[in-house]
Design a protein around this motif. Sequence first.
Motif, PDB file in Angstrom:
ATOM      1  N   ILE B  39     -10.651 -79.776  -0.655  1.00 34.90           N
ATOM      2  CA  ILE B  39     -11.826 -81.114  -0.698  1.00 34.90           C
ATOM      3  C   ILE B  39     -12.710 -80.653  -1.747  1.00 34.90           C
ATOM      4  O   ILE B  39     -13.004 -79.557  -2.310  1.00 34.90           O
ATOM      5  N   GLN B  41     -16.394 -82.257  -3.852  1.00 32.92           N
ATOM      6  CA  GLN B  41     -17.728 -82.944  -3.757  1.00 32.92           C
ATOM      7  C   GLN B  41     -18.450 -83.016  -4.892  1.00 32.92           C
ATOM      8  O   GLN B  41     -18.891 -82.198  -5.504  1.00 32.92           O
ATOM      9  N   MET B  45     -23.125 -85.860  -3.890  1.00 35.24           N
ATOM     10  CA  MET B  45     -22.327 -87.023  -3.286  1.00 35.24           C
ATOM     11  C   MET B  45     -21.571 -86.344  -1.922  1.00 35.24           C
ATOM     12  O   MET B  45     -21.725 -85.364  -1.714  1.00 35.24           O
ATOM     13  N   ALA B  46     -20.672 -87.456  -1.323  1.00 35.97           N
ATOM     14  CA  ALA B  46     -19.999 -86.797  -0.161  1.00 35.97           C
ATOM     15  C   ALA B  46     -18.864 -86.043  -0.396  1.00 35.97           C
ATOM     16  O   ALA B  46     -18.374 -85.969  -1.675  1.00 35.97           O
ATOM     17  N   LEU B  47     -18.114 -85.548   0.698  1.00 36.90           N
ATOM     18  CA  LEU B  47     -17.007 -84.731   0.857  1.00 36.90           C
ATOM     19  C   LEU B  47     -15.896 -85.689   0.575  1.00 36.90           C
ATOM     20  O   LEU B  47     -16.001 -87.048   1.132  1.00 36.90           O
ATOM     21  N   TRP B  49     -11.149 -85.245   0.983  1.00 39.99           N
ATOM     22  CA  TRP B  49     -10.411 -84.519   1.087  1.00 39.99           C
ATOM     23  C   TRP B  49      -9.130 -84.985   0.238  1.00 39.99           C
ATOM     24  O   TRP B  49      -8.810 -86.043  -0.281  1.00 39.99           O
ATOM     25  N   TYR B  96     -13.653 -77.285  -3.230  1.00 40.49           N
ATOM     26  CA  TYR B  96     -13.657 -76.207  -1.844  1.00 40.49           C
ATOM     27  C   TYR B  96     -12.005 -76.084  -1.265  1.00 40.49           C
ATOM     28  O   TYR B  96     -11.276 -77.199  -1.390  1.00 40.49           O
TER      29      TYR B  96
END
Lengths: 107, 121
Positions: B39, B41, B45-47, B49, B96
Motif C-alpha cells: 500500500i 501513501q 494524501m490517502a492510501l 492499494w 507500506y
Amino acid sequence: DIQMTQSPSSLSASVGDRITISCRASQGISNFLAWYQQKPGRVPKLLIYAASTLQSGVPSRFSGSGSGTDFTLTISTLQPEDVATYYCQKYNSAPLTFGLGTKVEIK
Amino acid sequence: QLQLQESGPGLVKPSETLSLTCTVSGGSISSSSHFWGWIRQPPGMALEWIGSIHYSGSTYYNPSLRSRVTISVDTSKSQFSVKLTYVTAADTAVYYCAGSRWSPWNWFDPWGQGTLVTVSS
C-alpha cells in the motif's frame, strides 16, 4: 470500480464530544468495510473490520455500524489521543479501495 | 507476533524502477492463510492499494498500476517484493507492506513501518 466517499473531510470537536464519521460506497459492499486510524507520522492502525467488529485492544469508545452503502465510525467520548486521520477501506472485491480520510482535531 | 519491515532505496530517478522488499518475522510467510500486500501513501494524501501476493505466487494487482507493477515472493528469505517501473514524481510516497488473512480481499493488519521513496533526478 466502487468509490468510497468519506465525510466530513475534517472536523474539530471538544474532548468528551461524541463524533461520527461517514463512509459511503458507490455500490453495495455488504459489511466488507474496515476503519483505520492514522496518527500524524505514524502507521495506519486497524480499528474495526466487518463494519462493526472492534479489533482486539481498541478502546470501546470506538464503534462502527452500517451495511450496504452507508457506514459510520463513532467515537463516543473524544479523547486527546484520538487526534488522527481516519480511513475507511472496502474489501468485498478488487480493487481494494480506501476513502480519502477524515482528519479529527481537538478544539 | 507477526512483524513486517520494508527496505530499499529512498531515492529513485524518473523513468527508472522502484524496488522494495518486505521482510516478515514472527510468523511464516508460507502460511496458507496469509496474503501479503503493498500500500502506498503520497505525502498528505490517502492510501492506495498497489497489490497483494500469496506464498504460492498468486498475485492480485490494482488495475490502475497493473501495467507497471510486479510483486514477487521469496519464501526462503521470508520476503516479498514490489517493483514499479517507469516511475514519475507522482510515485513519490510512503510505501507500506502489510498482511491480510484468509483472502486477498480483506483488511490489513499488521503493517510495516513504511518507507519513503522519493522520485527525483
